[in-house]
Structures are given as structure tokens and as C-alpha cells.
Enzyme design. Sequence first.
Site, PDB file in Angstrom:
ATOM      1  N   GLY A 165      70.656 -21.117  45.876  1.00 32.45           N
ATOM      2  CA  GLY A 165      71.367 -22.186  46.576  1.00 32.45           C
ATOM      3  C   GLY A 165      70.485 -22.893  47.574  1.00 32.45           C
ATOM      4  O   GLY A 165      69.262 -22.724  47.579  1.00 32.45           O
ATOM      5  N   ASN A 166      71.084 -23.703  48.410  1.00 31.25           N
ATOM      6  CA  ASN A 166      70.340 -24.407  49.458  1.00 31.25           C
ATOM      7  C   ASN A 166      71.204 -24.539  50.698  1.00 31.25           C
ATOM      8  O   ASN A 166      72.372 -24.155  50.704  1.00 31.25           O
ATOM      9  CB  ASN A 166      69.858 -25.770  48.941  1.00 31.25           C
ATOM     10  N   ARG A 167      70.633 -25.083  51.754  1.00 30.30           N
ATOM     11  CA  ARG A 167      71.277 -25.068  53.065  1.00 30.30           C
ATOM     12  C   ARG A 167      72.142 -26.295  53.350  1.00 30.30           C
ATOM     13  O   ARG A 167      72.532 -26.519  54.488  1.00 30.30           O
ATOM     14  CB  ARG A 167      70.217 -24.943  54.171  1.00 30.30           C
TER      15      ARG A 167
END
Length: 224
Positions: A29-31
Amino acid sequence: GRALDLAGRRVAVSAGGTREAIDPVRFIGNRSSGLQGYALARTAVARGAQVTMVAANVALPDPAGATVVRVESALDLRAAMLEAAESADAVVMAAAVADFRPAARSDSKIKKSSAEPDPIHLTKNPDILAELCDRRREGHKPSPAVIAGFAAETDDVLANGQAKLARKGCDLLVVNQVGPNLAFGTPDNAAVVLVAGGDPVEVPRGPKEDLADVVWDLVAARLA
Ligand code: C5P
């Protein structure tokens, strides 16, 4: 003025960040918090637009007055955005879409073994923004009159942004300066909005709503 200048317009906004499954419990995932996409949806509703927001893994309540489609992966987001684009006057891709996904998703939880861990092989995700622009250029109808993207850059912000705008073929590209306490997960943003065939618009550091309103100003001008 801005009041109701998007009345009668349909807009589609993507928000959040995609998750690419490794196995039933793990993902890459990412932020991205989704705050910028939500600000775009809220401000578009306030200006009278009919808003569809495609939200990838956002822990925020649905913005009042928008139709929300929740998705998880880049492929889900692609399907939802291509559908929304069929009836949208403008599309703004604010979601952080993973460039790659695991080539194979394990059906069972990957076990911790005493041996060396297996590598995770990745495969490329489609570039949804570029695809929307390509389809329009190839004459696909209906296509959004305005297609906008976001780009997070840490260095050579303007040069990299202009190259990306041209490469993807979109009308607007919001280039974020990513840094400590800016952009990801914060209520503030600072950006330059690059305009195809026009002058860039600088948006000083401020609430994500302010940036959203500048984006809709440029969208409304191009739709007029
Ligand atoms: O190329 P880059 O990832 O920096 O471009 C960012 C822009 O492209 C964002 O608007 C993002 O939503 C969009 N994008 C996309 N599909 C991808 C990767 C990025 O639509 N696979």
C-alpha cells in the site's frame, strides 16, 4: 464567483491509495490519506456539481451529497473510473495508484518458514490517467472534456511535472511538493497546477480545500 459554477456538471474524483494483495491478509500500500480527494469532492458538491468519488481504502466518512464507490486495488479503481468517466464532464485523478502489484495473489496466508523467504514478483499496473487520455485522443465517446492528474515530486518539480503532463496527455496536472508535513496525511498542501497550453498556477501552502477550489476554477474555465 465560484458559487454553483459547476451546476449541471458531472465530475468524477479518485481518492485515497490502492492496496495490492499479496495474500488474504497482506498487501502493498501507500500513505495516501484521501484527504485531497475528499476536499475535491466536497468543494465540487459545494459548487453544484454531481460528484462521483471513487475511494480507495479511505478511513473517512462519505462526503455529503457525493456518490461514493469504494475500491481496493488499482484494477478495481480502473474499472470504477472508466465507468464514471463515461458520464463525466471532468475527471480528477487524486488517488495514489500503485505502479506495480504482486504478479500472483496467494489464496492462503503465506507461512513463515525456516527457509529463505520467497521473493514477491511484481507486475505493472495500468496507468489509468494515461489510459483515459489515450482513449479520448483515439476518439472514444463520451470522454471527459477535462482530465486532471496529480503528481508528487521531490526534485525538479516543474520540469518533471511538465514532462509528465505531456507524456500522459492530460489537461491539468497538480504537482505536489512532497516533504515533511506536506501532502501525505496532512491537512495542508502546496502545489503548482500545470495547464496544457497555459501558464502554471502556483498555490501556496494552505488547506487542501484551497487547492481543490483552484483545480475546479481551472476545470470550470475549460468547460465554459
Ligand atoms: O506517474 P505518476 O504515478 O507520478 O502519476 C500520478 C498521476 O497518475 C495521479 O493522478 C495518479 O492518480 C495517476 N495514476 C494512474 N494510474 C497509475 C499510476 C498513477 O492513474 N497506475
